[in-house]
Design a protein around this motif. Structure first.
Motif, PDB file in Angstrom:
ATOM      1  N   LYS B  40      50.166  -5.350  43.033  1.00 24.50           N
ATOM      2  CA  LYS B  40      50.892  -6.536  42.551  1.00 24.50           C
ATOM      3  C   LYS B  40      50.321  -7.006  41.215  1.00 24.50           C
ATOM      4  N   LEU B  43      51.633  -4.813  38.481  1.00 23.61           N
ATOM      5  CA  LEU B  43      53.039  -5.102  38.197  1.00 23.61           C
ATOM      6  C   LEU B  43      53.197  -6.459  37.501  1.00 23.61           C
ATOM      7  N   LYS B  44      52.378  -7.415  37.933  1.00 19.63           N
ATOM      8  CA  LYS B  44      52.458  -8.759  37.359  1.00 19.63           C
ATOM      9  C   LYS B  44      52.124  -8.720  35.872  1.00 19.63           C
ATOM     10  N   GLU B  47      55.048  -7.305  34.034  1.00 21.69           N
ATOM     11  CA  GLU B  47      56.148  -8.270  34.007  1.00 21.69           C
ATOM     12  C   GLU B  47      55.883  -9.371  32.980  1.00 21.69           C
ATOM     13  N   GLU B  48      54.655  -9.877  32.971  1.00 19.63           N
ATOM     14  CA  GLU B  48      54.343 -10.989  32.087  1.00 19.63           C
ATOM     15  C   GLU B  48      54.346 -10.552  30.626  1.00 19.63           C
ATOM     16  N   THR B  51      58.071 -10.182  29.577  1.00 14.66           N
ATOM     17  CA  THR B  51      58.693 -11.482  29.329  1.00 14.66           C
ATOM     18  C   THR B  51      58.199 -12.071  28.017  1.00 14.66           C
TER      19      THR B  51
END
Lengths: 201, 88
Positions: B40, B43-44, B47-48, B51
């Motif tokens: 996680k 992946l986080k 993702e961050e 974005t």
């Protein structure tokens, strides 16, 4: 369905769980069963699912103790004594804020994306509505649809919409119980579980 | 460990202690958590960064203005995103 004439208000349609049907019942077919406050617990189990109904189970305003955990869903065909949890008992596809998470063989249905776990920050409020299609039916893989919102565990926690579809494929026996469980830790005492059901005939 | 059990036939609820089957199932999930947590985090981070980079359109606009104005806005922006969202 039978009609009952009441003494003061004319005709009352009794619902299957003892109360009178209200406007929402008549419009949607969903009958309210119960609302229960969520207590601090590791698992949330719903038993007593009857044949002949679809069910909608809603976790409203819930929160978790451990940051970034995942919300899992499992079913049982023995009254909740055991929940299906073999490695390939479920298929699912979850879509959350344009990030997908899916499996064609899992030990549970994961209702949020792996990269976006559920936050435990103060004020976190998450929601999940699960529709179980004919859980009491037999001879097919049971379908489970879900939709909700998650307070994710980004640096700045934010609400994200989530929806998905899953099925149990560990067997085709009637389902009579289901369970919400977290990847770690427990639910905190916040929010409610609402149960509705809809007669299939 | 406890479970909140609700009967969908009656609406009644009670808090119960875990059965042996409950404990075995939860122990299995908890045992998988450390590895899942690492996955996680990876992946986080992706993702961050994704974005924070912004849309391709916004980045092309930065690059256009950098060329026209001889600035380094886009390069500085990307460098800042990388430093603000370090690899775990």
């Amino acid at each position: 369905m039978s009609l009952i004439l009441s003494g003061t208000n004319g005709i009352t349609f009794p619902d299957a769980v003892g109360g009178a049907m209200d406007g929402a019942d008549l419009l949607t077919g969903w009958q309210f069963v119960s609302i229960t406050s969520i207590t601090a617990a590791n698992n949330l189990n719903i038993t007593g699912l009857a044949a002949g109904y679809d069910y909608q189970i809603i976790l409203e305003n819930f929160d978790v103790a451990t940051d970034s955990c995942d919300l899992y869903f499992r079913i049982s065909d023995d009254g909740g004594s055991n929940y299906e949890a073999d490695a390939a008992d479920y298929d699912y596809f979850t879509d959350q804020a344009n990030t997908g998470n899916s499996s064609t063989g899992a030990a549970q249905i994961q209702m949020n994306s792996t990269g976006r776990g559920i936050a435990n920050d103060a004020g976190s409020t998450s929601y999940m509505a699960v529709t179980m299609v004919n859980p009491g039916g037999t001879g097919f893989f049971h379908q489970i649809l879900y939709e909700g919102m998650i307070t994710d565990e980004s640096a700045t926690p934010q609400l994200e919409s989530v929806r998905g579809a899953g099925r149990s494929k560990g067997g085709t026996a009637a389902i009579d119980a289901c369970q919400f469980i977290l990847s770690t830790g427990n639910f905190v005492a916040q929010g409610s579980i609402l149960i509705y059901r809809r007669a299939r005939s | 460990m406890t479970k909140l059990a609700i009967n969908a036939a009656t609406g009644e609820s009670e808090v119960l202690a875990f059965s042996e089957a409950d404990k075995a199932a939860n122990d299995k999930i908890e045992a998988a958590w450390p590895a899942l947590r690492l996955e996680k985090d990876a992946l986080k981070f992706q993702e961050e960064r994704k974005t924070a980079y912004g849309t391709i359109g916004d980045q092309l606009d930065m690059q256009y203005h950098d060329l026209v104005d001889s600035t380094t806005t886009w390069k500085d922006h990307i460098a800042k995103v990388k430093s603000d969202n370090a690899k775990p």
